[in-house]
Design a protein around this motif. Structure first.
Motif, mmCIF file in Angstrom:
data_model
loop_
_atom_site.group_PDB
_atom_site.id
_atom_site.type_symbol
_atom_site.label_atom_id
_atom_site.label_comp_id
_atom_site.label_asym_id
_atom_site.label_seq_id
_atom_site.Cartn_x
_atom_site.Cartn_y
_atom_site.Cartn_z
ATOM 1 N N ALA A 153 1.209 9.221 7.141
ATOM 2 C CA ALA A 153 0.177 10.216 7.455
ATOM 3 C C ALA A 153 -0.971 10.141 6.453
ATOM 4 C CB ALA A 153 0.788 11.623 7.479
ATOM 5 N N ALA A 154 -0.657 9.915 5.182
ATOM 6 C CA ALA A 154 -1.703 9.787 4.162
ATOM 7 C C ALA A 154 -2.584 8.573 4.452
ATOM 8 C CB ALA A 154 -1.084 9.674 2.768
ATOM 9 N N LEU A 155 -1.958 7.467 4.846
ATOM 10 C CA LEU A 155 -2.724 6.274 5.199
ATOM 11 C C LEU A 155 -3.528 6.488 6.483
ATOM 12 C CD1 LEU A 155 -0.061 3.579 4.289
ATOM 13 C CD2 LEU A 155 -2.294 3.891 3.191
ATOM 14 N N ALA A 156 -2.936 7.141 7.447
ATOM 15 C CA ALA A 156 -3.638 7.407 8.708
ATOM 16 C C ALA A 156 -4.858 8.286 8.482
ATOM 17 C CB ALA A 156 -2.688 8.054 9.713
ATOM 18 N N ALA A 157 -4.757 9.222 7.543
ATOM 19 C CA ALA A 157 -5.877 10.132 7.269
ATOM 20 C C ALA A 157 -7.119 9.385 6.805
ATOM 21 C CB ALA A 157 -5.470 11.173 6.226
ATOM 22 N N VAL A 158 -6.924 8.210 6.184
ATOM 23 C CA VAL A 158 -8.073 7.414 5.720
ATOM 24 C C VAL A 158 -8.301 6.190 6.608
ATOM 25 C CG1 VAL A 158 -7.947 8.235 3.328
ATOM 26 C CG2 VAL A 158 -6.688 6.160 4.001
ATOM 27 N N GLY A 159 -7.735 6.216 7.808
ATOM 28 C CA GLY A 159 -7.977 5.154 8.783
ATOM 29 C C GLY A 159 -7.153 3.909 8.589
ATOM 30 N N ALA A 199 0.845 -1.201 0.000
ATOM 31 C CA ALA A 199 0.000 0.000 0.000
ATOM 32 C C ALA A 199 0.877 1.247 0.000
ATOM 33 C CB ALA A 199 -0.942 -0.022 1.202
ATOM 34 N N SER A 200 1.917 1.257 0.852
ATOM 35 C CA SER A 200 2.824 2.417 0.905
ATOM 36 C C SER A 200 3.539 2.631 -0.423
ATOM 37 C CB SER A 200 3.861 2.233 2.017
ATOM 38 O OG SER A 200 3.252 2.279 3.282
ATOM 39 N N ALA A 201 3.992 1.554 -1.048
ATOM 40 C CA ALA A 201 4.700 1.675 -2.323
ATOM 41 C C ALA A 201 3.770 2.161 -3.431
ATOM 42 C CB ALA A 201 5.331 0.342 -2.708
ATOM 43 N N ASN A 202 2.484 1.774 -3.387
ATOM 44 C CA ASN A 202 1.517 2.282 -4.361
ATOM 45 C C ASN A 202 1.373 3.791 -4.241
ATOM 46 O OD1 ASN A 202 -0.321 0.492 -6.218
ATOM 47 N ND2 ASN A 202 0.214 -0.796 -4.462
ATOM 48 N N LEU A 230 -11.605 -5.030 0.196
ATOM 49 C CA LEU A 230 -11.943 -4.066 -0.860
ATOM 50 C C LEU A 230 -12.064 -2.662 -0.280
ATOM 51 C CD1 LEU A 230 -12.702 -3.298 -3.734
ATOM 52 C CD2 LEU A 230 -15.047 -4.009 -3.226
ATOM 53 N N GLY A 231 -12.669 -2.537 0.879
ATOM 54 C CA GLY A 231 -12.805 -1.225 1.509
ATOM 55 C C GLY A 231 -11.460 -0.611 1.856
ATOM 56 N N MET A 232 -10.536 -1.430 2.358
ATOM 57 C CA MET A 232 -9.192 -0.926 2.674
ATOM 58 C C MET A 232 -8.477 -0.510 1.396
ATOM 59 S SD MET A 232 -8.128 -3.739 5.540
ATOM 60 C CE MET A 232 -6.568 -3.050 6.079
ATOM 61 N N ALA A 233 -8.576 -1.323 0.352
ATOM 62 C CA ALA A 233 -7.931 -0.989 -0.924
ATOM 63 C C ALA A 233 -8.501 0.306 -1.483
ATOM 64 C CB ALA A 233 -8.112 -2.139 -1.919
ATOM 65 N N ARG A 234 -9.805 0.492 -1.337
ATOM 66 C CA ARG A 234 -10.435 1.720 -1.815
ATOM 67 C C ARG A 234 -9.888 2.930 -1.057
ATOM 68 N NH1 ARG A 234 -14.265 2.128 -5.175
ATOM 69 N NH2 ARG A 234 -15.022 0.016 -4.890
ATOM 70 N N ARG A 235 -9.676 2.771 0.246
ATOM 71 C CA ARG A 235 -9.124 3.889 1.033
ATOM 72 C C ARG A 235 -7.677 4.174 0.666
ATOM 73 N NH1 ARG A 235 -10.254 2.449 6.944
ATOM 74 N NH2 ARG A 235 -10.507 0.342 6.169
ATOM 75 N N VAL A 236 -6.898 3.130 0.322
ATOM 76 C CA VAL A 236 -5.533 3.358 -0.173
ATOM 77 C C VAL A 236 -5.597 4.156 -1.466
ATOM 78 C CG1 VAL A 236 -3.432 2.275 -1.083
ATOM 79 C CG2 VAL A 236 -4.546 1.318 0.948
ATOM 80 N N GLY A 275 -0.526 2.095 10.020
ATOM 81 C CA GLY A 275 0.112 0.813 10.271
ATOM 82 C C GLY A 275 -0.177 -0.276 9.252
ATOM 83 N N GLU A 276 -0.919 0.029 8.206
ATOM 84 C CA GLU A 276 -1.290 -0.976 7.200
ATOM 85 C C GLU A 276 -0.488 -0.848 5.901
ATOM 86 O OE1 GLU A 276 -3.332 -3.375 7.961
ATOM 87 O OE2 GLU A 276 -4.174 -2.542 9.797
ATOM 88 N N GLY A 277 0.451 0.062 5.843
ATOM 89 C CA GLY A 277 1.174 0.336 4.607
ATOM 90 C C GLY A 277 2.016 -0.804 4.088
ATOM 91 N N HIS A 278 2.402 -1.735 4.934
ATOM 92 C CA HIS A 278 3.242 -2.858 4.509
ATOM 93 C C HIS A 278 2.470 -3.923 3.736
ATOM 94 C CE1 HIS A 278 1.307 -4.243 8.171
ATOM 95 N NE2 HIS A 278 1.552 -5.480 7.769
ATOM 96 N N LYS A 279 1.157 -3.884 3.793
ATOM 97 C CA LYS A 279 0.342 -4.942 3.190
ATOM 98 C C LYS A 279 0.246 -4.799 1.678
ATOM 99 C CE LYS A 279 -2.515 -5.958 7.183
ATOM 100 N NZ LYS A 279 -3.879 -5.947 7.734
ATOM 101 N N LEU A 280 0.285 -5.946 1.003
ATOM 102 C CA LEU A 280 0.031 -5.980 -0.433
ATOM 103 C C LEU A 280 -1.476 -5.871 -0.664
ATOM 104 C CD1 LEU A 280 2.416 -8.884 -1.505
ATOM 105 C CD2 LEU A 280 2.734 -6.434 -1.909
ATOM 106 N N PRO A 281 -1.895 -5.357 -1.809
ATOM 107 C CA PRO A 281 -3.329 -5.208 -2.081
ATOM 108 C C PRO A 281 -4.138 -6.488 -1.888
ATOM 109 C CG PRO A 281 -2.100 -3.940 -3.662
ATOM 110 C CD PRO A 281 -1.088 -4.725 -2.861
ATOM 111 N N GLY A 282 -3.561 -7.640 -2.201
ATOM 112 C CA GLY A 282 -4.269 -8.902 -2.024
ATOM 113 C C GLY A 282 -4.560 -9.240 -0.569
ATOM 114 N N ARG A 283 -3.891 -8.570 0.359
ATOM 115 C CA ARG A 283 -4.112 -8.785 1.790
ATOM 116 C C ARG A 283 -5.032 -7.716 2.387
ATOM 117 N NH1 ARG A 283 -2.665 -12.562 4.829
ATOM 118 N NH2 ARG A 283 -1.668 -11.272 6.384
#
Length: 184
Positions: free
Chosen positions: A92-98, A74-77, A112-118, A101-109
């Protein structure tokens, strides 16, 4: 813009949309009337239309699907489109959308709602002068949708981009847009 055709079918005939910097506009209409097509034209992704479209150089877009690169975290995207952001800025960008701490995850993990927020965080991270949103909150639970809308509203309040949004949910429009433009 003047006209877009899909074979013999005409959509957006004679349609014109002017959006000033700092203005937020919702485009509404029935399914299949050309709302997503309009956003692709505004983004410069569809050139097969008659007429013209002006856009600023820095543009952020959220598609109906998140469209994250599956082999990148997610962070690399986010870093891909905003290389000027530090790791703390990406967090901070990830935290703004809730999604702190999730930036290390690949989109497959991601759900859909989390991916949409990324995808929303990525669109905001480019610091766009124009923001195009195609059903950006559609698969989010109400708390996540509220937090993500708040992140978009905070960006808009601080940076005043032109915003064009497609949504069928009146809650998405409340407090976010100043004007609603129907496509017939």
């Amino acid at each position: 813009m003047a006209e877009k055709r899909f074979g013999q079918r005409v959509v957006l005939a004679g349609f014109r949309l002017d959006v000033a910097p700092g203005e937020a506009v919702a485009v509404t209409g029935p399914s299949g009337c050309g709302k997503s097509t309009l956003l692709r034209i505004l983004a410069g992704l569809d050139h097969a239309f008659t007429g013209w479209a002006e856009r600023p150089e820095r543009l952020g877009m959220v598609f109906q699907e998140p469209r994250l690169l599956p082999w990148m975290s997610a962070s690399a995207n986010i870093a891909l489109v905003a290389p000027f952001l530090s790791p703390a800025g990406i967090e901070a960008a990830l935290a703004a959308v809730g999604l702190a701490g999730e930036g290390h995850k690949l989109p497959g993990r991601l759900s859909l709602g989390m991916a949409r927020r990324v995808a929303v965080a990525r669109a905001l991270a480019v610091r766009p002068a124009a923001l195009l949103l195609d059903e950006p909150f559609v698969s989010l639970d109400e708390d996540s949708a509220r937090a993500t809308r708040a992140a978009v509203m905070a960006y808009c309040a601080e940076h005043r981009p032109a915003l064009v949004m497609v949504s069928h949910n009146p809650a998405d429009l409340d407090g976010l847009v100043q004007r609603v433009v129907p496509i017939p």
